[in-house]
Scaffold this active site. Structure first.
Site, PDB file in Angstrom:
ATOM      1  N   TYR A  91     -18.069 -18.464   3.715  1.00 49.04           N
ATOM      2  CA  TYR A  91     -18.133 -17.126   4.324  1.00 49.04           C
ATOM      3  C   TYR A  91     -17.309 -17.052   5.607  1.00 49.04           C
ATOM      4  CZ  TYR A  91     -20.098 -12.717   5.968  1.00 49.04           C
ATOM      5  OH  TYR A  91     -20.245 -11.426   6.390  1.00 49.04           O
ATOM      6  N   PHE A 106       3.388   7.196   3.871  1.00 53.62           N
ATOM      7  CA  PHE A 106       2.947   7.025   2.488  1.00 53.62           C
ATOM      8  C   PHE A 106       1.699   7.896   2.278  1.00 53.62           C
ATOM      9  CE2 PHE A 106       0.385   4.512  -0.584  1.00 53.62           C
ATOM     10  CZ  PHE A 106       1.225   4.640  -1.664  1.00 53.62           C
ATOM     11  N   ASP A 107       1.350   8.213   1.028  1.00 61.14           N
ATOM     12  CA  ASP A 107       0.261   9.186   0.808  1.00 61.14           C
ATOM     13  C   ASP A 107      -1.070   8.765   1.437  1.00 61.14           C
ATOM     14  OD1 ASP A 107      -0.260   7.285  -1.147  1.00 61.14           O
ATOM     15  OD2 ASP A 107      -0.210   8.664  -2.845  1.00 61.14           O
ATOM     16  N   ASP A 163       4.684  -0.203   8.533  1.00 59.03           N
ATOM     17  CA  ASP A 163       3.904  -0.169   7.296  1.00 59.03           C
ATOM     18  C   ASP A 163       4.736  -1.027   6.343  1.00 59.03           C
ATOM     19  OD1 ASP A 163       2.757   0.285   4.861  1.00 59.03           O
ATOM     20  OD2 ASP A 163       2.717   2.466   5.013  1.00 59.03           O
ATOM     21  N   ALA A 201       4.520  -2.733   3.438  1.00 59.02           N
ATOM     22  CA  ALA A 201       4.188  -3.038   2.040  1.00 59.02           C
ATOM     23  C   ALA A 201       5.356  -3.721   1.313  1.00 59.02           C
ATOM     24  CB  ALA A 201       3.786  -1.763   1.312  1.00 59.02           C
ATOM     25  N   LYS A 228       1.994  -5.431  -3.109  1.00 66.25           N
ATOM     26  CA  LYS A 228       3.397  -5.257  -3.492  1.00 66.25           C
ATOM     27  C   LYS A 228       4.118  -6.590  -3.275  1.00 66.25           C
ATOM     28  CE  LYS A 228       2.114  -0.797  -2.870  1.00 66.25           C
ATOM     29  NZ  LYS A 228       1.318  -0.142  -1.846  1.00 66.25           N
ATOM     30  N   HIS A 287      -3.182  14.297  -6.290  1.00 61.99           N
ATOM     31  CA  HIS A 287      -2.594  13.798  -7.541  1.00 61.99           C
ATOM     32  C   HIS A 287      -3.458  12.773  -8.261  1.00 61.99           C
ATOM     33  CE1 HIS A 287      -1.288  11.483  -4.105  1.00 61.99           C
ATOM     34  NE2 HIS A 287      -1.130  10.431  -4.894  1.00 61.99           N
TER      35      HIS A 287
HETATM   36  C1  LIG Z   1       0.769   0.906  -1.345  1.00 67.78           C
HETATM   37  C2  LIG Z   1       1.100   1.386  -0.019  1.00 67.78           C
HETATM   38  C3  LIG Z   1       0.107   1.649   0.926  1.00 67.78           C
HETATM   39  C4  LIG Z   1      -1.371   1.566   0.614  1.00 67.78           C
HETATM   40  O1  LIG Z   1      -1.747   0.313   0.192  1.00 67.78           O
HETATM   41  P1  LIG Z   1      -2.903   0.051  -0.857  1.00 67.78           P
HETATM   42  O2  LIG Z   1      -2.913  -1.431  -1.000  1.00 67.78           O
HETATM   43  O3  LIG Z   1      -2.548   0.759  -2.113  1.00 67.78           O
HETATM   44  O4  LIG Z   1      -4.170   0.567  -0.253  1.00 67.78           O
HETATM   45  C5  LIG Z   1       0.503   2.055   2.178  1.00 67.78           C
HETATM   46  N1  LIG Z   1       1.800   2.208   2.496  1.00 67.78           N
HETATM   47  C6  LIG Z   1       2.782   1.971   1.604  1.00 67.78           C
HETATM   48  C7  LIG Z   1       4.203   2.142   2.008  1.00 67.78           C
HETATM   49  C8  LIG Z   1       2.465   1.561   0.319  1.00 67.78           C
HETATM   50  O5  LIG Z   1       3.447   1.365  -0.558  1.00 67.78           O
END
Ligand SMILES: *Cc1c(COP(=O)(O)O)cnc(C)c1O
Length: 500
Positions: A69, A121-122, A209, A211, A252, A444
């Site tokens: 843990y 991002f969304d 951000d 990803a 990603k 969406h």
């Molecule tokens: C996928 C993504 C997110 C959100 O991440 P999740 O792992 O899906 O919660 C945020 N910003 C960008 C640019 C992304 O591609």
């Protein structure tokens, strides 16, 4: 040369379906591809998030995962890997990217503040808006021209950034690398450097951000002269060094099925995030992930920054973009790495934005060939009223074909291009769609639609205003959400101090 730099040891069957079956599946799904079941899809290009194939080395690393843990060695292996890449001293695992956003923004932003980005991002936008803040996108001018081959169309507009920071009330600047909402376009190191300098001069925190940090690093190494010939890992380190921290989905470029990270320089901000982390995700050494996940991530981050892997992936994406172009399907230029974006708006002039043309193209890709893609147009990014009528169109009507990592071969991509070519032959006949139900935020994912027949279309949008309000169109409780994040209603304490 296009050759996948791996071979296949474990396979998974694809369920083959025919068009009449798919028509039934799609109708039952309310014409929303997010409502389809996996076995109803033949080639799944809905997202590249968490859909990659693990390597043998990752599976082996997973077996070495330690499920203690607190203080698991898996965490320390994960942290060492992230620290090596980012140089940030405060590193917290989270279950996925949006959890990182919720924790960081909830700790940092006050209601009414503005978050600036090349493009939010969304989920990033949703997490800003749920706090009662405004998410403002200021992409560079070249981003608006989807035919231009400018290599860094993911850049932020530096003049607008400067102007906003002068004007005030900005709580954070967040640079999305690569710019997912903007077509998967990369951001140059030069742009990140200058944006960081502007933010520092105004005392505003500057985050990535991150990803798709590895794919961004690959494209920088290919197209930014200053970094030519450097390894993607070296470029990635350079990139992280220019920011105050990052939030990232590791589903990603971490090539895992679940995982994310918050990594920060500032000790005070990190301590406040850590409290929200423990309250909402889990203790600091696991943050919602298992030890197995953390070890697979440490290995995935090494594989995801490998030059041969990135070269092969970029070549596969470019190959798909080339096949589509040859078939007369217009795509956003230049193709990035994680996806190819079809410019559906350009081939469906008979469908106004109100009838969601890109959604129509994406739906037809599924009906025609079982290929699942996602609309990035007015359905995802426009504004609608409580009747589901579009009040503000998105700037572009795109269909995203996202490529899962190490999952599909060249012949799968050729099948996708053939499917799109068949859709193109009947493009004038495609119906429009209208919303029959929708939530207010992140529409969406959960909305339901129905096709709009020709007779209806020729009369314009008659009758839309008489429609019943959408049942699911409800407000979320903003203040309750913000309070739940850090438990302290008015945010006080030490102001954020950016690194010098
Ligand atoms: C996928 C993504 C997110 C959100 O991440 P999740 O792992 O899906 O919660 C945020 N910003 C960008 C640019 C992304 O591609």
């Amino acid at each position: 040369m296009l050759m996948e730099p791996y071979r296949i040891k474990v396979v998974e069957p694809i369920t083959l379906t025919d068009r009449p079956e798919r028509e039934k599946f799609m109708a039952a799904a309310g014409y929303n591809p997010f409502n389809l079941r996996a076995e109803q899809v033949m080639i799944d290009l809905l997202t590249d998030s968490g859909t990659g194939a693990l390597s043998a080395a990752q599976q082996a690393a997973g077996m070495g995962g330690d499920e203690t843990y607190a203080g698991s060695p898996s965490f320390y292996r994960f942290r060492a890997e992230v620290e090596d890449l980012t140089s940030y001293p405060h590193i917290f695992p989270v279950h996925q990217g949006r959890a990182a956003e919720r924790i960081l923004f909830g700790t940092l932003l006050r209601p009414g503040q503005i978050s600036l980005s090349n493009t939010h991002f969304d989920t990033t936008r949703a997490n800003v808006e749920l706090l009662g803040c405004e998410a403002r996108d200021i992409p560079c001018e070249e981003a608006g021209d989807i035919r231009s081959d400018h290599p860094f169309k993911g850049n932020i507009d530096l003049a607008q950034l400067e102007a906003f920071l002068r004007w005030g009330n900005v709580g954070q600047v967040i640079m999305t690398v690569t710019n997912n909402g903007g077509g998967g376009q990369p951001v140059s190191i030069d742009n990140i450097r200058r944006a960081g300098e502007i933010c520092r001069a105004h005392g505003i925190p500057f985050f990535l951000d991150a990803a798709r940090f590895a794919e961004n690093a690959w494209l920088v190494s290919q197209n930014e002269p200053e970094f030519a010939g450097l390894s993607p890992r070296t470029v990635a380190r350079e990139m992280f060094a220019l920011a105050d921290g990052c939030v990232a989905s590791l589903k990603k470029d971490g090539i895992v099925h679940m995982g994310g990270v918050i990594a920060l320089r500032d000790a005070g901000l990190a301590a406040r995030c850590e409290q929200a982390l423990i309250a909402g995700e889990g203790f600091s050494t696991y943050g919602g992930l298992s030890g197995r996940d953390l070890d697979m991530l440490a290995q995935g981050l090494r594989e995801g920054t490998d030059a041969a892997y990135l070269r092969g992936r970029a070549a596969a994406t470019a190959h798909l973009a080339g096949l589509l172009t040859d078939a007369g399907v217009p795509v956003v230029r230049p193709p990035g790495v994680h996806a190819v974006y079809i410019d559906a708006g350009a081939v469906l002039p008979h469908l106004p934005a109100e009838l969601f043309p890109a959604h129509s193209f994406a739906t037809e890709l599924y009906l025609e060939g079982g290929v699942r893609a996602v609309e990035i147009g007015s359905l995802m990014c426009g504004s609608v009223d409580e009747h589901g009528v579009l009040t503000k169109a998105a700037p572009r009507e795109l269909v995203r074909l996202a490529l899962p990592r190490r999952v599909y071969t060249q012949s799968h991509l050729e099948y996708v291009a053939e499917t799109a070519a068949s859709v193109m032959k009947r493009v004038d006949e495609l119906p429009g769609y209208r919303l029959v139900d929708s939530p207010k935020v992140l529409r969406h994912f959960k909305c339901r639609l129905e096709p709009v027949e020709r007779s209806f279309r020729s009369g314009g949008l008659v009758g839309q205003a008489d429609r019943e309000p959408l049942a699911g169109f409800v407000d979320v409780h903003r203040d309750g959400f913000a309070d739940a994040v850090d438990g302290s209603a008015p945010r006080e304490g030490k102001p954020y101090s950016p690194v010098s």
